[in-house]
Design a protein around this motif. Structure first.
Motif, short mmCIF file in Angstrom:
data_model
loop_
_atom_site.label_atom_id
_atom_site.label_comp_id
_atom_site.label_asym_id
_atom_site.label_seq_id
_atom_site.Cartn_x
_atom_site.Cartn_y
_atom_site.Cartn_z
N VAL A 34 56.38 24.76 -25.13
CA VAL A 34 57.07 25.10 -23.89
C VAL A 34 58.51 24.61 -23.92
N LEU A 35 58.71 23.38 -24.38
CA LEU A 35 60.08 22.85 -24.45
C LEU A 35 60.93 23.64 -25.44
N LEU A 36 60.35 24.01 -26.56
CA LEU A 36 61.11 24.79 -27.54
C LEU A 36 61.43 26.19 -27.04
N THR A 37 60.50 26.82 -26.33
CA THR A 37 60.80 28.15 -25.80
C THR A 37 61.83 28.07 -24.67
N GLU A 38 61.79 26.99 -23.89
CA GLU A 38 62.82 26.82 -22.86
C GLU A 38 64.19 26.62 -23.49
N THR A 39 64.23 25.96 -24.63
CA THR A 39 65.49 25.83 -25.35
C THR A 39 66.02 27.20 -25.74
N GLY A 40 65.14 28.06 -26.20
CA GLY A 40 65.56 29.41 -26.58
C GLY A 40 65.99 30.25 -25.40
N VAL A 41 65.43 29.97 -24.23
CA VAL A 41 65.76 30.77 -23.04
C VAL A 41 67.14 30.43 -22.49
N ILE A 42 67.61 29.19 -22.74
CA ILE A 42 68.92 28.82 -22.18
C ILE A 42 70.04 28.86 -23.21
N THR A 43 69.73 29.15 -24.48
CA THR A 43 70.79 29.18 -25.50
C THR A 43 71.08 30.62 -25.92
N PRO A 44 72.33 30.90 -26.21
CA PRO A 44 72.68 32.23 -26.69
C PRO A 44 72.11 32.46 -28.08
N PRO A 45 71.89 33.63 -28.57
CA PRO A 45 72.31 34.92 -28.05
C PRO A 45 71.35 35.53 -27.04
N VAL A 46 70.09 35.11 -27.00
CA VAL A 46 69.18 35.72 -26.02
C VAL A 46 69.50 35.17 -24.64
N GLY A 47 69.41 33.87 -24.44
CA GLY A 47 69.84 33.20 -23.22
C GLY A 47 69.56 33.93 -21.93
N VAL A 48 68.32 34.32 -21.71
CA VAL A 48 67.96 35.12 -20.53
C VAL A 48 68.38 34.42 -19.24
N ASN A 49 68.16 33.13 -19.15
CA ASN A 49 68.50 32.42 -17.92
C ASN A 49 70.01 32.43 -17.65
N VAL A 50 70.81 32.40 -18.70
CA VAL A 50 72.26 32.46 -18.52
C VAL A 50 72.67 33.81 -17.93
N PHE A 51 72.05 34.87 -18.41
CA PHE A 51 72.37 36.20 -17.88
C PHE A 51 71.86 36.38 -16.45
N VAL A 52 70.77 35.72 -16.10
CA VAL A 52 70.28 35.77 -14.72
C VAL A 52 71.28 35.08 -13.80
N VAL A 53 71.77 33.91 -14.21
CA VAL A 53 72.77 33.21 -13.41
C VAL A 53 74.02 34.06 -13.29
N LYS A 54 74.43 34.71 -14.36
CA LYS A 54 75.61 35.58 -14.32
C LYS A 54 75.39 36.75 -13.35
N GLY A 55 74.17 37.27 -13.30
CA GLY A 55 73.88 38.37 -12.39
C GLY A 55 73.88 37.94 -10.93
N ILE A 56 73.51 36.69 -10.67
CA ILE A 56 73.48 36.20 -9.29
C ILE A 56 74.87 35.77 -8.83
N ALA A 57 75.55 34.99 -9.67
CA ALA A 57 76.88 34.49 -9.33
C ALA A 57 77.91 35.36 -10.05
N LEU A 58 78.28 36.45 -9.43
CA LEU A 58 79.16 37.41 -10.08
C LEU A 58 80.57 36.89 -10.34
N ASP A 59 81.00 35.91 -9.54
CA ASP A 59 82.36 35.38 -9.71
C ASP A 59 82.44 34.31 -10.80
N VAL A 60 81.30 33.87 -11.34
CA VAL A 60 81.29 32.84 -12.38
C VAL A 60 81.30 33.52 -13.75
N PRO A 61 82.25 33.19 -14.61
CA PRO A 61 82.30 33.82 -15.93
C PRO A 61 81.11 33.40 -16.80
N LEU A 62 80.73 34.27 -17.71
CA LEU A 62 79.59 34.01 -18.59
C LEU A 62 79.82 32.77 -19.45
#
Length: 100
Positions: A35-63
Motif C-alpha cells: 500500500v505504501l509503495l502504491t501510494e508512492t506511485g500515485v503521488i509521483t510523476p509521470p502517472v501521479g493521479v493524485n497530482v492531476f486530481v488536485v490540478k483539476g480541483i484547483a484550476l489556478d494552481v500550476p501543475l
C-alpha cells in the motif's frame, strides 16, 4: 510510478505472493508495504493521479506547484518504508492486539 496502482497490484501479487508464502514472510507486513509503495506511485510523476486530481480541483494552481507539494508526503512515505523495513513488527502490532 509508471503503472497505475490497481494494475500494479493485479500484476505483482499473483507472482510474488506464492514466493512470500514459501519464504514465510508476514503477509500483513507485505500488504502494508504494498500500500505504501502504491501510494508512492500515485503521488509521483509521470502517472501521479493524485497530482492531476488536485490540478483539476484547483484550476489556478500550476501543475508544477502541485507536484512540488507532494514532496513532504513522499519523504514521509519513504521514512515509513525505511522504518517498516528495519522494524517489520510495527506493521503487525495493531492486528496482533485485535486478534487477542
Amino acid at each position: 510510478m509508471f503503472v497505475s496502482s490497481m494494475a500494479l497490484i493485479m500484476m505483482l501479487v499473483p507472482i510474488v505472493l506464492p514466493i512470500l508464502v514459501y519464504l514465510k514472510v508476514d503477509l500483513i507486513w507485505f500488504g502494508v508495504m504494498l500500500v505504501l509503495l502504491t501510494e508512492t506511485g500515485v503521488i509521483t510523476p509521470p502517472v501521479g493521479v493524485n497530482v492531476f486530481v488536485v490540478k483539476g480541483i484547483a484550476l489556478d494552481v500550476p501543475l508544477k506547484l502541485s507536484s512540488k507539494g507532494t514532496v513532504p508526503f513522499l519523504v514521509a512515505i519513504v521514512v515509513c518504508l525505511v522504518i517498516l523495513t528495519v522494524f517489520p513488527q510495527i506493521a503487525t502490532i495493531l492486528p496482533s492486539i485485535v486478534v487477542r
